[in-house]
Scaffold this active site. Structure first.
Site, short mmCIF file in Angstrom:
data_model
loop_
_atom_site.label_atom_id
_atom_site.label_comp_id
_atom_site.label_asym_id
_atom_site.label_seq_id
_atom_site.Cartn_x
_atom_site.Cartn_y
_atom_site.Cartn_z
NE ARG A 20 -19.30 64.14 46.92
CZ ARG A 20 -19.68 64.30 45.65
NH1 ARG A 20 -19.27 63.45 44.73
NH2 ARG A 20 -20.43 65.31 45.31
CB SER A 59 -23.84 67.20 49.55
OG SER A 59 -24.11 67.68 48.26
CD GLU A 68 -20.09 64.98 50.50
OE1 GLU A 68 -19.30 65.87 50.90
OE2 GLU A 68 -20.83 65.10 49.50
N1 EPU Z 1 -33.85 67.47 44.28
C1 EPU Z 1 -35.04 67.59 44.98
N2 EPU Z 1 -35.28 68.75 45.64
C2 EPU Z 1 -34.41 69.77 45.65
C3 EPU Z 1 -33.19 69.66 44.96
C4 EPU Z 1 -32.93 68.48 44.28
O1 EPU Z 1 -35.87 66.69 44.99
O2 EPU Z 1 -34.71 70.77 46.28
C5 EPU Z 1 -33.59 66.22 43.54
C6 EPU Z 1 -33.97 66.36 42.09
O3 EPU Z 1 -34.57 65.18 41.66
C7 EPU Z 1 -32.61 66.53 41.40
C8 EPU Z 1 -31.76 65.66 42.28
O4 EPU Z 1 -32.24 65.89 43.60
O5 EPU Z 1 -32.64 66.07 40.09
C9 EPU Z 1 -30.28 65.93 42.18
O6 EPU Z 1 -30.03 67.27 42.59
P1 EPU Z 1 -28.66 68.02 42.23
O7 EPU Z 1 -28.44 67.98 40.79
O8 EPU Z 1 -28.67 69.34 42.91
O9 EPU Z 1 -27.54 67.10 42.86
P2 EPU Z 1 -27.41 66.26 44.20
O10 EPU Z 1 -27.48 64.82 43.89
O11 EPU Z 1 -28.33 66.77 45.25
C10 EPU Z 1 -24.82 65.98 43.93
C11 EPU Z 1 -23.59 66.20 44.73
C12 EPU Z 1 -23.21 67.68 44.74
C13 EPU Z 1 -22.99 68.13 43.32
C14 EPU Z 1 -24.28 67.89 42.53
C15 EPU Z 1 -24.15 68.23 41.07
C16 EPU Z 1 -23.63 64.45 46.41
C17 EPU Z 1 -23.81 64.11 47.86
N3 EPU Z 1 -23.79 65.73 46.09
O12 EPU Z 1 -25.89 66.62 44.61
O13 EPU Z 1 -21.97 67.81 45.43
O14 EPU Z 1 -22.64 69.51 43.27
O15 EPU Z 1 -24.64 66.48 42.62
O16 EPU Z 1 -23.39 67.27 40.43
O17 EPU Z 1 -23.32 63.57 45.62
C18 EPU Z 1 -21.07 68.17 47.59
O18 EPU Z 1 -20.68 67.01 47.55
O19 EPU Z 1 -20.82 68.91 48.57
C19 EPU Z 1 -21.86 68.70 46.49
C20 EPU Z 1 -22.41 69.91 46.51
#
Ligand code: EPU
Length: 337
Positions: A164, A238, A333
């Site tokens: 990012r 995010s 972010e």
């Molecule tokens: N999780 C929780 N609780 C929740 C949801 C998620 O504990 O309610 C934990 C779980 O362990 C899950 C992990 O968070 O495995 C990762 O969750 P998710 O796959 O939804 O991804 P993220 O790391 O929260 C990132 C990006 C998103 C992108 C997703 C999918 C960042 C800051 N965000 O989110 O990007 O869509 O991965 O690849 O890196 C954005 O940047 O605006 C965005 C939406």
């Protein structure tokens, strides 16, 4: 070029915050941008560049000339046996570009389906999702310097992409206006399904033969089930980046929370901010017109009529409580303005 005065930015930011631009203009060519910059100079006002407005939180009216980038067009500039080089106007909607590539059978951006925002903003923070980042398909971009109006090309190295991150958020922050981006897309796809939810979703969709269209459809399904649609509930995706901690810090954390999700991220361990926020008790919490999303606590939401300053305050409270509970700092972010 039609410069408007005291325009509400409500339709131009996905958080749905009702703040005003002192002056507002739409720029559909590079010449328009240059004219707007000169105009702002003569008015002694700063220029504020607006793309899709999907990564900003407005906490105040903008005493500026807001320039909405509307440069459009998608064209193939060259090709080799394996790849096509495609030049895209900064104002093109990112998802429309992804759909165009899928229709043309150009591979590489299908995992990045349904990300809100414009093409011009995509290299800025090296957008990423479901195991793919834009830096993998990026070739070069064209930008205009805000002071000298000089045109400059940035290649992959010059962009200094990180998680990012890019040079445009760091060394040359607020110095350039991106006008065009060239992507290198593959003629033969390399399917990227390693990100857990994709495989599961492809299975439930009953997909037998992989295609970039299938992957895009799966990503769209996952995003729609987890993330709020900004047309219905204001948000900017995010709100925080996922933090990386040292191995030592991780070992201590794991002693207390054996189930902590984590991803190796050399030199350290990446912890999902969503997990930290959920464990700190914020998931699904609502405060008047704003809150923390019920399915994805990394997303802060405006249910309608909320103030940017309230959301900024909530984000500070979340940072503070995650810091107190885990001694981990979360960094936004989203650009708070
Ligand atoms: N999780 C929780 N609780 C929740 C949801 C998620 O504990 O309610 C934990 C779980 O362990 C899950 C992990 O968070 O495995 C990762 O969750 P998710 O796959 O939804 O991804 P993220 O790391 O929260 C990132 C990006 C998103 C992108 C997703 C999918 C960042 C800051 N965000 O989110 O990007 O869509 O991965 O690849 O890196 C954005 O940047 O605006 C965005 C939406």
């Amino acid at each position: 070029m039609n410069i408007q005065e005291n325009i509400s930015l409500l339709p131009y930011n996905t958080f749905g915050i009702d703040k005003k631009a002192r002056f507002f203009v739409q720029a559909s060519t590079e010449e328009d941008i240059k004219t707007a910059v000169l105009k702002a100079k003569s008015m002694r006002l700063p220029v504020f560049i607006l793309g899709g407005g999907s990564n900003i939180l407005l906490t105040q009216d903008l005493e500026a000339l807001v320039v909405k980038i509307e440069i459009v067009g998608i064209s193939k500039v060259s090709e080799t046996e394996e790849a096509v080089f495609v030049e895209v106007g900064a104002g093109e909607n990112w998802h429309n570009f992804v759909l165009y590539c899928i229709q043309k059978q150009w591979a590489g951006v299908e995992n990045l389906s349904l990300i809100p925002g414009t093409v011009g903003a995509s290299p800025m923070q090296n957008i990423g999702a479901y195991g793919v980042e834009i830096k993998e398909v990026f070739q070069q971009l064209k930008a205009i310097h805000r002071e000298t109006l000089e045109e400059k090309y940035f290649d992959w190295e010059a962009c200094q992409f990180g998680y990012r991150e890019s040079v445009f958020k760091n060394k040359v922050k607020d110095q350039y206006i991106i006008t065009k981006v060239v992507f290198k897309l593959k003629k033969t796809p390399v399917f990227r399904t390693e990100y857990g939810a994709i495989k599961e979703t492809l299975n439930t969709m009953g997909v037998k033969t992989l295609s970039i269209k299938n992957i895009s459809d799966a990503v769209i399904q996952i995003r729609q089930s987890k993330l709020p649609d900004p047309r219905e509930i204001g948000n900017a995706g995010s709100f925080f980046k996922n933090p990386t901690i040292s191995e030592g810090e991780f070992e201590n954390l794991q002693k207390e929370y054996p189930d902590v999700p984590h991803f190796p991220q050399y030199p350290g361990i990446k912890i999902p901010a969503a997990w930290l926020i959920e464990k700190s008790g914020w998931k699904g919490k609502t405060f008047g017109k704003i809150g923390v999303h019920k399915n994805q606590p990394l997303v802060l939401v405006n249910y309608g009529g909320g103030e940017g300053s309230e959301i900024a305050k909530l984000s500070k409270q979340i940072q503070q409580s995650v810091k107190e509970k885990f001694n981990i700092s979360l960094h936004p972010e989203v650009n708070i303005i």
